[in-house]
Write an enzyme that holds these catalytic residues in place. Structure first.
Site, mmCIF file in Angstrom:
data_model
loop_
_atom_site.group_PDB
_atom_site.id
_atom_site.type_symbol
_atom_site.label_atom_id
_atom_site.label_comp_id
_atom_site.label_asym_id
_atom_site.label_seq_id
_atom_site.Cartn_x
_atom_site.Cartn_y
_atom_site.Cartn_z
ATOM 1 N N GLY A 89 0.835 -1.195 0.000
ATOM 2 C CA GLY A 89 0.000 0.000 0.000
ATOM 3 C C GLY A 89 0.868 1.242 0.000
ATOM 4 O O GLY A 89 2.033 1.213 -0.408
ATOM 5 N N ARG A 90 0.304 2.340 0.471
ATOM 6 C CA ARG A 90 1.050 3.606 0.511
ATOM 7 C C ARG A 90 1.922 3.734 1.747
ATOM 8 O O ARG A 90 2.909 4.464 1.757
ATOM 9 C CB ARG A 90 0.061 4.776 0.480
ATOM 10 N N GLU A 93 5.999 3.656 1.883
ATOM 11 C CA GLU A 93 6.822 4.750 1.362
ATOM 12 C C GLU A 93 7.176 5.774 2.425
ATOM 13 O O GLU A 93 8.172 6.466 2.309
ATOM 14 C CB GLU A 93 6.167 5.414 0.146
ATOM 15 N N CYS A 119 4.096 -6.682 -2.136
ATOM 16 C CA CYS A 119 3.821 -5.480 -2.910
ATOM 17 C C CYS A 119 4.825 -4.367 -2.585
ATOM 18 O O CYS A 119 6.013 -4.548 -2.714
ATOM 19 C CB CYS A 119 2.366 -5.056 -2.689
ATOM 20 N N HIS A 120 4.349 -3.216 -2.124
ATOM 21 C CA HIS A 120 5.226 -2.091 -1.795
ATOM 22 C C HIS A 120 5.892 -2.227 -0.430
ATOM 23 O O HIS A 120 6.719 -1.401 -0.054
ATOM 24 C CB HIS A 120 4.443 -0.773 -1.866
ATOM 25 N N TYR A 139 5.866 -5.550 -6.180
ATOM 26 C CA TYR A 139 5.092 -4.958 -7.261
ATOM 27 C C TYR A 139 6.084 -4.487 -8.320
ATOM 28 O O TYR A 139 7.117 -3.885 -7.999
ATOM 29 C CB TYR A 139 4.220 -3.812 -6.745
#
Length: 193
Positions: A89-90, A93, A119-120, A139
């Site tokens: 997800g976000r 980051e 993923c992220h 990802y």
């Protein structure tokens, strides 16, 4: 099989499926899971994001659910846990910018404890410096970044998984069945059919 104690690192706009599904599966098979977010306490919530593919060139993002944290980040120590999960997800980051997060991840890896990331979530592993020389996936847009971090990045289908020692990685939530199965193997969890 003795239940394991697992730590899950999240933040606001963690991918909805990537926190909800592993959390529920790990509880279902009898493990204890503490879900934490830097600078938040137990019983506070994080917002989730729903990522989907709707014919655009990249995924779309919509507001998901509120996920209630089960523990306080400032009180957790790697030595108290058997394994670590880092959803995508976000959130990755920006939680990767937190030195405490990077130190925690390094401690899990230095002690060869199982780490499942999807993923992220691999952004956190790269920031912690634990991907160098390791065969991993994520990802696909992270491929160049992971290669620059020294990883042996492998692009696989979203339903697949890559295992390298204590690291279990997958590109996205369609990989949950294989990703979670491989993580459960590392934990020594057996499920009778």
């Amino acid at each position: 099989m003795a239940p394991k104690k697992i730590l899950m690192l999240v933040g606001d706009f963690v991918e909805d499926y990537e926190v909800m599904v592993p959390y529920q599966v790990l509880l279902t098979v009898g493990h204890h899971v503490d879900v934490v977010c830097p600078d938040k306490k137990a019983k506070e919530t994080v917002a989730t994001a729903i990522h989907d593919f709707e014919q655009e060139q990249t995924y779309t993002e919509k507001r998901g659910h509120n996920f209630t944290l089960t523990a306080t980040f400032s009180s957790v120590k790697a030595k108290d846990y058997d394994a670590l999960v880092i959803p995508g997800g976000r959130a990755p980051e920006y939680i990767r910018l937190d030195k405490r997060v990077r130190d925690l991840v390094r401690e899990f890896d230095n002690n060869k404890k199982p780490i499942a990331s999807i993923c992220h979530g691999l952004q956190v592993l790269a920031a912690a410096g634990v991907v160098t020389g390791r065969k991993i996936t994520a990802y696909k847009t992270l491929g160049p970044d992971l290669q620059l971090a020294g990883a042996n990045y492998v692009e696989v289908e979203p339903t697949e998984v890559v295992v390298d020692g204590n690291l279990v990685t997958s590109p996205a939530w369609p990989g949950h069945p294989k990703w979670l199965a491989e993580f459960l193997k590392l934990l020594g969890t057996t499920i009778n059919p």
